[in-house]
Design a protein around this motif. Structure first.
Motif, PDB file in Angstrom:
ATOM      1  N   SER A  92       0.829  -1.205   0.000  1.00 44.72           N
ATOM      2  CA  SER A  92       0.000   0.000   0.000  1.00 44.72           C
ATOM      3  C   SER A  92       0.862   1.253   0.000  1.00 44.72           C
ATOM      4  O   SER A  92       1.885   1.315   0.694  1.00 44.72           O
ATOM      5  CB  SER A  92      -0.913   0.012   1.234  1.00 44.72           C
ATOM      6  N   ALA A  93       0.423   2.250  -0.784  1.00 42.27           N
ATOM      7  CA  ALA A  93       1.020   3.580  -0.758  1.00 42.27           C
ATOM      8  C   ALA A  93       0.023   4.592  -0.202  1.00 42.27           C
ATOM      9  O   ALA A  93       0.161   5.796  -0.421  1.00 42.27           O
ATOM     10  CB  ALA A  93       1.463   3.988  -2.168  1.00 42.27           C
ATOM     11  N   ILE A 132       7.221  19.035  -3.746  1.00 41.77           N
ATOM     12  CA  ILE A 132       5.867  18.578  -3.455  1.00 41.77           C
ATOM     13  C   ILE A 132       5.937  17.631  -2.254  1.00 41.77           C
ATOM     14  O   ILE A 132       7.018  17.251  -1.813  1.00 41.77           O
ATOM     15  CB  ILE A 132       5.219  17.851  -4.649  1.00 41.77           C
ATOM     16  N   GLN A 133       4.782  17.270  -1.747  1.00 36.95           N
ATOM     17  CA  GLN A 133       4.725  16.225  -0.737  1.00 36.95           C
ATOM     18  C   GLN A 133       4.216  14.946  -1.383  1.00 36.95           C
ATOM     19  O   GLN A 133       3.338  14.977  -2.248  1.00 36.95           O
ATOM     20  CB  GLN A 133       3.823  16.637   0.425  1.00 36.95           C
ATOM     21  N   LYS A 134       4.792  13.838  -0.969  1.00 31.72           N
ATOM     22  CA  LYS A 134       4.454  12.543  -1.555  1.00 31.72           C
ATOM     23  C   LYS A 134       3.717  11.670  -0.554  1.00 31.72           C
ATOM     24  O   LYS A 134       3.829  11.859   0.651  1.00 31.72           O
ATOM     25  CB  LYS A 134       5.716  11.815  -2.034  1.00 31.72           C
ATOM     26  N   PHE A 135       2.984  10.718  -1.089  1.00 30.67           N
ATOM     27  CA  PHE A 135       2.373   9.700  -0.245  1.00 30.67           C
ATOM     28  C   PHE A 135       3.448   8.751   0.269  1.00 30.67           C
ATOM     29  O   PHE A 135       4.568   8.726  -0.242  1.00 30.67           O
ATOM     30  CB  PHE A 135       1.301   8.934  -1.037  1.00 30.67           C
ATOM     31  N   SER A 163       6.280   7.453  -4.899  1.00 35.19           N
ATOM     32  CA  SER A 163       6.297   6.240  -4.084  1.00 35.19           C
ATOM     33  C   SER A 163       6.481   5.005  -4.962  1.00 35.19           C
ATOM     34  O   SER A 163       7.234   4.085  -4.607  1.00 35.19           O
ATOM     35  CB  SER A 163       4.994   6.122  -3.286  1.00 35.19           C
ATOM     36  N   ILE A 164       5.790   4.977  -6.103  1.00 36.35           N
ATOM     37  CA  ILE A 164       5.933   3.850  -7.022  1.00 36.35           C
ATOM     38  C   ILE A 164       7.317   3.848  -7.652  1.00 36.35           C
ATOM     39  O   ILE A 164       7.937   2.788  -7.830  1.00 36.35           O
ATOM     40  CB  ILE A 164       4.836   3.895  -8.109  1.00 36.35           C
ATOM     41  N   PHE A 200       9.609   2.342  -5.243  1.00 34.44           N
ATOM     42  CA  PHE A 200       9.380   0.910  -5.136  1.00 34.44           C
ATOM     43  C   PHE A 200      10.065   0.168  -6.280  1.00 34.44           C
ATOM     44  O   PHE A 200      10.734  -0.856  -6.070  1.00 34.44           O
ATOM     45  CB  PHE A 200       7.880   0.614  -5.142  1.00 34.44           C
ATOM     46  N   LEU A 201       9.919   0.696  -7.497  1.00 30.28           N
ATOM     47  CA  LEU A 201      10.508   0.044  -8.654  1.00 30.28           C
ATOM     48  C   LEU A 201      12.021   0.202  -8.691  1.00 30.28           C
ATOM     49  O   LEU A 201      12.745  -0.732  -9.079  1.00 30.28           O
ATOM     50  CB  LEU A 201       9.903   0.626  -9.943  1.00 30.28           C
ATOM     51  N   ASN A 202      12.512   1.378  -8.308  1.00 28.81           N
ATOM     52  CA  ASN A 202      13.931   1.693  -8.456  1.00 28.81           C
ATOM     53  C   ASN A 202      14.770   1.273  -7.255  1.00 28.81           C
ATOM     54  O   ASN A 202      15.964   0.994  -7.402  1.00 28.81           O
ATOM     55  CB  ASN A 202      14.102   3.194  -8.706  1.00 28.81           C
ATOM     56  N   ASP A 203      14.163   1.241  -6.056  1.00 38.37           N
ATOM     57  CA  ASP A 203      14.924   0.952  -4.846  1.00 38.37           C
ATOM     58  C   ASP A 203      14.489  -0.352  -4.174  1.00 38.37           C
ATOM     59  O   ASP A 203      15.302  -1.239  -3.936  1.00 38.37           O
ATOM     60  CB  ASP A 203      14.782   2.107  -3.840  1.00 38.37           C
ATOM     61  N   THR A 204      13.201  -0.449  -3.851  1.00 43.22           N
ATOM     62  CA  THR A 204      12.729  -1.594  -3.065  1.00 43.22           C
ATOM     63  C   THR A 204      12.908  -2.913  -3.802  1.00 43.22           C
ATOM     64  O   THR A 204      13.452  -3.879  -3.243  1.00 43.22           O
ATOM     65  CB  THR A 204      11.252  -1.411  -2.682  1.00 43.22           C
TER      66      THR A 204
END
Length: 212
Positions: free
Chosen positions: A55-56, A75-78, A167-168, A171-175
């Motif tokens: 979840s994001a 900006i602020q991110k989720f 956030s995505i 997730f794709l680049n780091d997680t």
């Protein structure tokens, strides 16, 4: 049901749990008795027991330098994508399919969407890691109950999509590479409806920020 040669059987279970299957044969005469020839115990699991789900959703509390065509804007991110529930990924699989749902999908519906998508790609032959992600694309209430009544805050949900893309991207680049050992060539992303804006902007961020 069996095919004409009696070699295949397709069963549909309405509930999860353990079931005992009893196989019998009978003569063509309907008055004859059935003869038990074999039995088996099968365990039926819920669809969500077979894939990773994250979840994001949450509050926007972190600043992010969002790249534009010329310069950046803060900006602020989720929140970054976090695991929801059990970690149901298979470490022996190398390929990943990440699914991002669309607009007007709440948290419960997001699980339903992912259960359905997981089953559909499974039956088309996909056997690698499926990963579903939910995001806040359902801000605002429905105009009226029932199907087809869209939410009143579509523009806000479009904005939420752009505040979720960082956030995505992470997730794709780091997680995935760091926590799962996933190579970029083994990551595929699929999205529905407004989830495509989340997906494509995450890929744009990846290009702008020097990702592979």
């Amino acid at each position: 049901t069996c095919d004409e040669d009696g070699e295949q059987m397709v069963l549909r279970f309405l509930y999860s749990g353990k079931f005992k299957l009893i196989f019998t044969v009978e003569e063509p005469d309907p008055s004859s008795n059935r003869i038990k020839v074999d039995s088996a115990i099968v365990t039926i699991k819920e669809s969500e027991d077979f894939y990773w789900y994250g979840s994001a959703r949450g509050s926007m509390t972190e600043d992010f330098e969002y790249p534009l065509d010329d310069g950046t804007v803060t900006i602020q991110k989720f929140p970054d994508v976090k695991l929801e529930g059990d970690d149901n990924h298979n470490p022996d699989k190398e390929k990943y399919l990440v699914f991002i749902h669309g607009y007007n999908v709440d948290q419960d519906e997001a699980r339903g969407w992912n259960n359905e998508m997981f089953k559909r790609v499974f039956w088309t032959g996909y056997r690698d890691k499926y990963m579903g992600i939910t995001w806040y694309g359902d801000e605002g209430g429905d105009l009226l109950p029932g199907p087809g009544m869209e939410e009143v805050l579509f523009d806000e949900d479009v904005e939420n999509a752009l505040h979720t893309s960082p956030s995505i991207y992470r997730f794709l680049n780091d997680t995935l590479p760091n926590d799962f050992g996933a190579g970029a060539a083994n990551i595929n992303v699929m999205a529905h409806s407004l989830g495509n804006l989340v997906m494509w902007d995450a890929l744009r961020l990846n290009a702008k920020l020097g990702g592979g």
